[in-house]
Design an enzyme around this catalytic site. Structure first.
Site, PDB file in Angstrom:
ATOM      1  N   ASP A 143     -18.159  -5.404 -13.432  1.00  0.00           N
ATOM      2  CA  ASP A 143     -18.742  -4.766 -14.616  1.00  0.00           C
ATOM      3  C   ASP A 143     -19.586  -5.832 -15.314  1.00  0.00           C
ATOM      4  OD1 ASP A 143     -19.130  -3.064 -16.917  1.00  0.00           O
ATOM      5  OD2 ASP A 143     -17.256  -2.047 -16.404  1.00  0.00           O
ATOM      6  N   ILE A 144     -20.018  -5.568 -16.536  1.00  0.00           N
ATOM      7  CA  ILE A 144     -20.800  -6.598 -17.239  1.00  0.00           C
ATOM      8  C   ILE A 144     -19.879  -7.781 -17.568  1.00  0.00           C
ATOM      9  CG2 ILE A 144     -22.521  -4.971 -18.150  1.00  0.00           C
ATOM     10  CD1 ILE A 144     -21.020  -5.148 -20.861  1.00  0.00           C
ATOM     11  N   LYS A 187       0.748  -7.966  -2.803  1.00  0.00           N
ATOM     12  CA  LYS A 187      -0.567  -7.470  -3.246  1.00  0.00           C
ATOM     13  C   LYS A 187      -0.442  -6.029  -3.746  1.00  0.00           C
ATOM     14  CE  LYS A 187      -4.117  -6.292  -0.381  1.00  0.00           C
ATOM     15  NZ  LYS A 187      -4.744  -5.045  -0.850  1.00  0.00           N
ATOM     16  N   ARG A 199       0.791  -3.110   7.199  1.00  0.00           N
ATOM     17  CA  ARG A 199       1.579  -2.252   8.095  1.00  0.00           C
ATOM     18  C   ARG A 199       2.389  -2.952   9.181  1.00  0.00           C
ATOM     19  NH1 ARG A 199      -3.596   1.441   8.685  1.00  0.00           N
ATOM     20  NH2 ARG A 199      -4.440  -0.655   8.379  1.00  0.00           N
ATOM     21  N   ASP A 245      -5.108  -6.702  -6.817  1.00  0.00           N
ATOM     22  CA  ASP A 245      -6.344  -6.472  -6.058  1.00  0.00           C
ATOM     23  C   ASP A 245      -7.079  -5.274  -6.649  1.00  0.00           C
ATOM     24  OD1 ASP A 245      -8.259  -6.238  -4.050  1.00  0.00           O
ATOM     25  OD2 ASP A 245      -6.868  -5.402  -2.570  1.00  0.00           O
ATOM     26  N   LYS A 304     -10.398  -5.635  -7.817  1.00  0.00           N
ATOM     27  CA  LYS A 304     -11.832  -5.856  -7.552  1.00  0.00           C
ATOM     28  C   LYS A 304     -12.695  -5.522  -8.768  1.00  0.00           C
ATOM     29  CE  LYS A 304     -11.379  -4.978  -2.571  1.00  0.00           C
ATOM     30  NZ  LYS A 304      -9.983  -4.529  -2.470  1.00  0.00           N
ATOM     31  N   THR A 363     -15.690  -5.411   4.356  1.00  0.00           N
ATOM     32  CA  THR A 363     -15.770  -5.333   5.825  1.00  0.00           C
ATOM     33  C   THR A 363     -16.215  -3.947   6.302  1.00  0.00           C
ATOM     34  OG1 THR A 363     -13.398  -5.052   5.753  1.00  0.00           O
ATOM     35  CG2 THR A 363     -14.204  -7.184   6.491  1.00  0.00           C
ATOM     36  N   ASP A 373       0.845  -1.198   0.000  1.00  0.00           N
ATOM     37  CA  ASP A 373       0.000   0.000   0.000  1.00  0.00           C
ATOM     38  C   ASP A 373       0.876   1.243   0.000  1.00  0.00           C
ATOM     39  OD1 ASP A 373      -2.335  -1.499  -0.050  1.00  0.00           O
ATOM     40  OD2 ASP A 373      -2.412  -1.680   2.127  1.00  0.00           O
TER      41      ASP A 373
END
Ligand code: C5P
Length: 242
Positions: free
Chosen positions: A66-67, A34, A217, A61, A63, A125, A12
């Site tokens: 869509d169609i 990731k 982290r 990642d 996500k 979440t 990240d």
């Protein structure tokens, strides 16, 4: 698969320079890196190549949602990029998931490259019962919906789902031993919880049935990331052996 292969590091960060530093340091001690929306949108698809060139495997990642045809074609592109795993929203429905699986398999057969694992995102979440019921118009509990979508993911041909620690056991019971469960929200007792709300230790998460753990982290922000990664792998081993 060795225990360290089951540890996924969340990169990240904004820049490829920061990502490469972490990958170079942690490559021999963890299994997968990731790349999420932050790093991907900041640096573009080349960041995947850069991590591959350092020997790292990539969980992309992004996500997808869509169609069916659009997600299928995007899945083919990610397969050509040789990612180890990528994810789609199960809320896109069975046809969308099936297309992702179908296009991924076809692209892999064409190129001879290994087939990425296709993973489903169920209820985020950040969505609680009230949001699920009142804003999204979905009745029932979050847990019920998570299991429902995990089953749909499985019957649509996905390899597994991302799940918070408290959902692992129910999904494992519903979807069987071979279904992949990837779990973030993992915190060793010695690490800060940060903004994670419901955490489990690495030992508890693998014991509950997680296939892979996503940790950011506690490792990337540690004074000695390699030492932190080794400690977490040791704790995973303990969890598997007890
Ligand atoms: O730093 P930390 O260990 O909290 O990072 C966890 C990673 O897993 C982040 O990339 C976060 O976006 C991701 N994640 C999560 N909870 C979810 C899904 C993904 O923490 N439910």
């Amino acid at each position: 698969m060795s225990v360290k292969d089951r540890l996924i590091i969340a990169l990240d960060v904004d820049t490829v320079t920061e990502a490469e530093k972490l990958v170079a340091m942690l490559q021999d001690h963890v299994g997968v890196f990731k790349i999420g929306m932050q790093l991907f949108n900041s640096e573009g698809p080349d960041v995947v190549k850069r991590i591959h060139s350092l020997g790292g495997r990539v969980f992309l990642d992004l996500k997808l949602h869509d169609i069916p045809n659009t997600v299928g074609k995007a899945g083919a592109v990610l397969t050509r990029m040789k990612v180890f795993m990528y994810n789609v929203h199960t809320a896109g429905g069975s046809e969308m998931m099936q297309k992702a699986v179908e296009f991924t398999a076809a692209e892999s057969a064409k190129s001879g490259e290994p087939k990425p694992l296709v993973i489903g995102v169920t209820v985020l979440t950040s969505i609680n019962q009230k949001i699920l019921n009142d804003e999204m118009g979905v009745s029932g509990t979050v847990a019920d919906q998570v299991v429902r979508w995990a089953r749909l993911a499985q019957s649509s041909g996905l390899n597994g789902v991302v799940a918070s620690p408290k959902e692992i056991s129910a999904i494992r019971a519903a979807c069987g031993p071979d279904f992949v469960i990837i779990t973030p929200g993992v915190r060793p007792a010695w690490a800060a919880v940060n903004d994670q709300k419901r955490v489990m230790t690495p030992a508890e998460a693998v014991k509950a049935g997680a296939s892979y753990l996503v940790v950011g982290r506690p490792i990337t922000g540690a004074a000695d990331p390699v030492e932190a990664a080794k400690r977490i792998v040791d704790e995973m081993e303990e969890g598997l052996n007890c």
